[in-house]
Write a protein that holds these residues in place. Structure first.
Motif, PDB file in Angstrom:
ATOM      1  N   LEU A 160     -80.573 -17.426 -32.083  1.00 45.04           N
ATOM      2  CA  LEU A 160     -79.851 -16.149 -31.999  1.00 45.04           C
ATOM      3  C   LEU A 160     -78.429 -16.323 -31.475  1.00 45.04           C
ATOM      4  O   LEU A 160     -78.197 -16.944 -30.441  1.00 45.04           O
ATOM      5  CB  LEU A 160     -80.617 -15.190 -31.078  1.00 45.04           C
ATOM      6  N   THR A 162     -75.187 -13.817 -30.713  1.00 43.43           N
ATOM      7  CA  THR A 162     -74.661 -12.454 -30.676  1.00 43.43           C
ATOM      8  C   THR A 162     -73.220 -12.495 -30.197  1.00 43.43           C
ATOM      9  O   THR A 162     -72.922 -13.139 -29.186  1.00 43.43           O
ATOM     10  CB  THR A 162     -75.482 -11.584 -29.712  1.00 43.43           C
ATOM     11  N   SER A 204     -79.991  -7.399 -28.334  1.00 42.46           N
ATOM     12  CA  SER A 204     -79.997  -7.926 -29.695  1.00 42.46           C
ATOM     13  C   SER A 204     -81.381  -7.806 -30.309  1.00 42.46           C
ATOM     14  O   SER A 204     -81.530  -7.426 -31.467  1.00 42.46           O
ATOM     15  CB  SER A 204     -79.584  -9.397 -29.712  1.00 42.46           C
ATOM     16  N   ILE A 261     -75.115  -9.237 -34.262  1.00 41.60           N
ATOM     17  CA  ILE A 261     -75.854 -10.485 -34.376  1.00 41.60           C
ATOM     18  C   ILE A 261     -75.189 -11.288 -35.478  1.00 41.60           C
ATOM     19  O   ILE A 261     -75.068 -10.840 -36.606  1.00 41.60           O
ATOM     20  CB  ILE A 261     -77.336 -10.219 -34.713  1.00 41.60           C
ATOM     21  N   GLN A 293     -84.449  -8.574 -38.024  1.00 43.80           N
ATOM     22  CA  GLN A 293     -82.993  -8.460 -37.858  1.00 43.80           C
ATOM     23  C   GLN A 293     -82.321  -7.880 -39.086  1.00 43.80           C
ATOM     24  O   GLN A 293     -81.182  -7.448 -39.024  1.00 43.80           O
ATOM     25  CB  GLN A 293     -82.349  -9.783 -37.420  1.00 43.80           C
TER      26      GLN A 293
END
Ligand SMILES: Nc1ncnc2c1ncn2[C@@H]1O[C@H](COP(=O)(O)OP(=O)(O)OP(=O)(O)O)[C@@H](O)[C@H]1O
Ligand SMILES: [Mg+2]
Lengths: 321, 341
Positions: free
Chosen positions: B19, B21, B62, B74, B87
């Motif tokens: 991930l 962000t 997120s 993201i 997502q």
């Protein structure tokens, strides 16, 4: 709440006293009196004028005159209009409904325009439509009401013939019928639209900015975390918060309407209190002027009181008791 | 059970992979969370610790897709919830799971409630969003929830407004709201910081209770290592947007590996400092715009820093069974095949 309202109303008394003193001395300080312009000084015996002055109490000490005026005033005797030769009370009662109608309709239009544009722009900031709304509002803010009024009369009354350009009702219709009320509505339509539209800009931009502000608050994130739909977040969570400052404008609004009515009524020769005020100034009709002055000031105080009370209703953090 | 449901049941509750962000600051994007991967299993409590500003809240926002619109996004990576890639979900799809299957307790109890609605209304809202309930049922349920989180006079509090409640009370209201629909995953961002110690213990107890009953997975974000020791199964230590150490709670306390972790636990006494300030680490987390892109981000504050620490980026790798660490003191963290940066 009730106690608070009562207390506030009592608190208005000293203000009203002050206003009455100002009204009284303003009238005294203005040049001439009710005789000037009404009586031809060349053809009237000066002794007769003096006699009349004595009789009407114009020669009494000032404080006596003031107290006489105030005590009559609170008893509902506002004196007699020197121009129209009828009691001021009757004169005002004739005109008041017209101004109230104009004011209420103007406010209604303001709210309709401001809420639809402000809510849209606040929810879609920095889009083309938002910029357009912003530009349009600055345009509305920039034009003086007399210019807008003259243009509106030219286009909608003379060119298109859609709406009447003067008066408050057709002479032909019978008072009290449906036609009568429709005719009055019809006559108030254009002046109130103009008055309402010109008052829209500040509201719209304020509402827009407040909605944008609120949409970044933590409580909005909480609502999103609960799975609340965006439309509900805007129309309920955010709007409910953004209405609070708008409500406090209400007092200010009543002042605006009174101000606006002065000019708008004159342009549209709409027989309301604003027009009466202007003719009274020209005619040096002091009893009428003083009464209107006190009334307008009272309306402003009342507007503020209403705004405060509404504030307590829409904002739970402010509990008045 | 269909095949897809079977694979769903087997998949971890939450799986975050790589991930990233970012926030846009003056037109440029900066990563506040930079390549974070971890999983949360059903019925487990995963603790996330780290100093202020290291990206714990941004990481949770997120996962919930609650980043401030237009500023945060993201950039990379995957979030799998219950085996589903979320997502790429749109707002409407997210609204179906937010509040119901995944819930969050926010760090800011003072401002997280809408000031113009009653407590009851705000709890009932989440119930109405996800279940068909009558007004009365929702009201009863919200009173129940308030009592469950230890709010006295719950029947009266439902009609009160947030400003009438203390910070601790509001935090409990937030908790009641988060657990209202018995979510599968609860992200609790410092749920107990506003509360005093005895209440803290009660709340943690309560969360554990619900967790075992519903087999709920919890991500518990905290500054408090005591809380970690008390209630977590696994721990993630974050620094400057990256995970620096990840292990089960026991090995974290018995054999912490990363110097940052050790410093946080105050296990490295330093001569030049007075003993009272043992746990505090000198310096601060670098701001997003000043984040070093190569090397270890902790190097400038690390008492064990070596020259290569600012040149080689340490990799988060398993150093011992189930114990991952990203520090060049450990051979496992050196990049493979001599790849630099
Ligand atoms: N809305 C935002 N805009 C720009 N930068 C942000 C924003 N929110 C957070 N950041 C930055 O992202 C980084 C991580 O912040 P975050 O709030 O996740 O820290 P945290 O670990 O939760 O800290 P704390 O323990 O204080 O809650 C910080 O450098 C912060 O400045
Ligand atoms: Mg945080």
């Amino acid at each position: 709440m009730l106690k608070y309202a009562l207390r506030r109303i009592l608190g208005m008394i000293p203000m009203l006293l002050l206003i009455s003193i100002v009204a009284f001395f303003l009238a005294l300080a203005m040049p001439g009196d009710s005789f000037s312009g009404e009586i031809d000084p060349n053809n009237t015996d000066p002794e007769y004028i003096e006699e009349m002055r004595e009789k009407l109490g114009y020669n009494d000490p000032i404080h006596e005159q003031y107290f006489r005026w105030v005590s009559n005033f609170v008893q509902g005797d506002f004196g007699k209009s020197t121009k129209y030769q009828i009691p001021v009370k009757d004169l005002i009662l004739q005109r008041l409904p017209n101004t109230v109608m104009l004011g209420v309709m103007a406010m209604f239009f303001t709210y309709i325009f401001a809420f639809s544009m402000g809510i849209y722009a606040g929810r879609h900031p920095h889009t083309k439509m938002d910029h357009f709304i912003g530009g349009f509002n600055y345009f509305l803010l920039a034009i003086p009401s007399y210019i807008a009024g003259v243009f509106a009369i030219y286009f909608f009354s003379f060119q298109l013939g859609w709406v009447p350009f003067s008066g408050s009702v057709d002479i032909a219709v019978e008072s009290g019928t449906l036609d009568y009320w429709l005719s009055r509505f019809y006559h108030a339509l254009m002046p109130s639209l103009i008055l309402g539209a010109l008052g829209t800009a500040t509201y719209t931009q304020f509402l827009r900015n407040d909605i944008i502000d609120n949409s970044q608050k933590d409580y909005v994130r909480t609502a999103r975390a609960k799975g609340t739909a965006d439309s509900k977040i805007y129309n309920s969570h955010i709007l409910r918060n953004s209405i609070i400052p708008i409500v406090t404008f209400l007092g200010f609004d009543i002042v605006q309407i009174v101000n606006g009515a002065l000019i708008t009524e004159a342009i549209f020769t709409y027989p309301g209190l604003g027009q009466l005020f202007l003719t009274s100034v020209n005619a040096q009709d002091y009893p009428t002027l003083m009464t209107l002055f006190v009334m307008f000031s009272f309306l402003v105080l009342l507007g503020n009181l209403i705004a405060d009370l509404l504030y307590g209703i829409v904002d739970p953090r402010i509990r008045v008791d | 059970m269909s095949k897809s449901e079977q694979s769903k049941a087997k998949a971890p509750l939450l799986e975050v992979k790589g991930l990233e962000t970012s926030f846009s600051i003056e037109g440029k994007d900066y990563n506040a969370v930079d390549g974070v991967s971890f999983t949360v299993d059903r019925g487990k409590v995963v603790g996330i610790v780290g100093e202020s500003g290291c990206g714990k809240s941004v990481m949770s926002l997120s996962v919930m897709q609650l980043l401030p619109k237009g500023i945060g996004k993201i950039r990379n990576g995957e979030v799998l919830f219950d085996g589903e890639e979320i997502q790429s979900f749109n707002e409407k799809q997210m609204n179906q799971i937010r509040g119901k299957d995944m819930a969050m307790i926010f760090q800011e109890p003072m401002t997280s409630l809408n000031p113009v609605f009653t407590i009851g209304y705000q709890i009932e809202e989440v119930l109405h969003n996800h279940f068909k309930l009558s007004k009365k049922e929702a009201r009863n349920k919200s009173v129940q929830l308030l009592s469950a989180v230890g709010i006295p006079r719950a029947a009266k509090i439902v009609d009160e407004y947030p400003h009438q409640l203390s910070g601790g009370m509001r935090q409990r209201v937030m908790i009641a709201m988060a657990i209202a629909c018995q979510p599968k995953l609860l992200i609790a961002d410092e749920p107990t910081t506003a509360l005093d110690v005895t209440v803290q213990a009660q709340i943690l107890e309560l969360l554990k209770d619900i967790q075992t009953k519903n087999d709920m997975g919890i991500v518990l974000i905290t500054h408090d290592l005591g809380v970690v020791a008390e209630s977590c199964d696994e721990v993630i230590v974050m620094y400057a947007g990256k995970i620096v150490e990840k292990t089960d709670v026991e090995s974290l306390f018995t054999k912490p590996k990363h110097p940052y972790t050790k410093l946080m636990m105050g296990s490295i006494p330093r001569l030049e400092e007075d003993t009272e300030k043992l746990e505090t680490i000198k310096g601060i987390v670098p701001s997003l715009t000043k984040m070093p892109q190569v090397g270890c981000r902790f190097a400038n504050r690390c008492p064990k820093a070596m020259p290569e620490c600012t040149e080689i980026t340490p990799q988060l790798e398993e150093n011992e069974q189930g114990h991952e660490v990203a520090c060049l003191l450990y051979e496992t963290s050196h990049p493979k095949e001599g790849v630099l940066g």
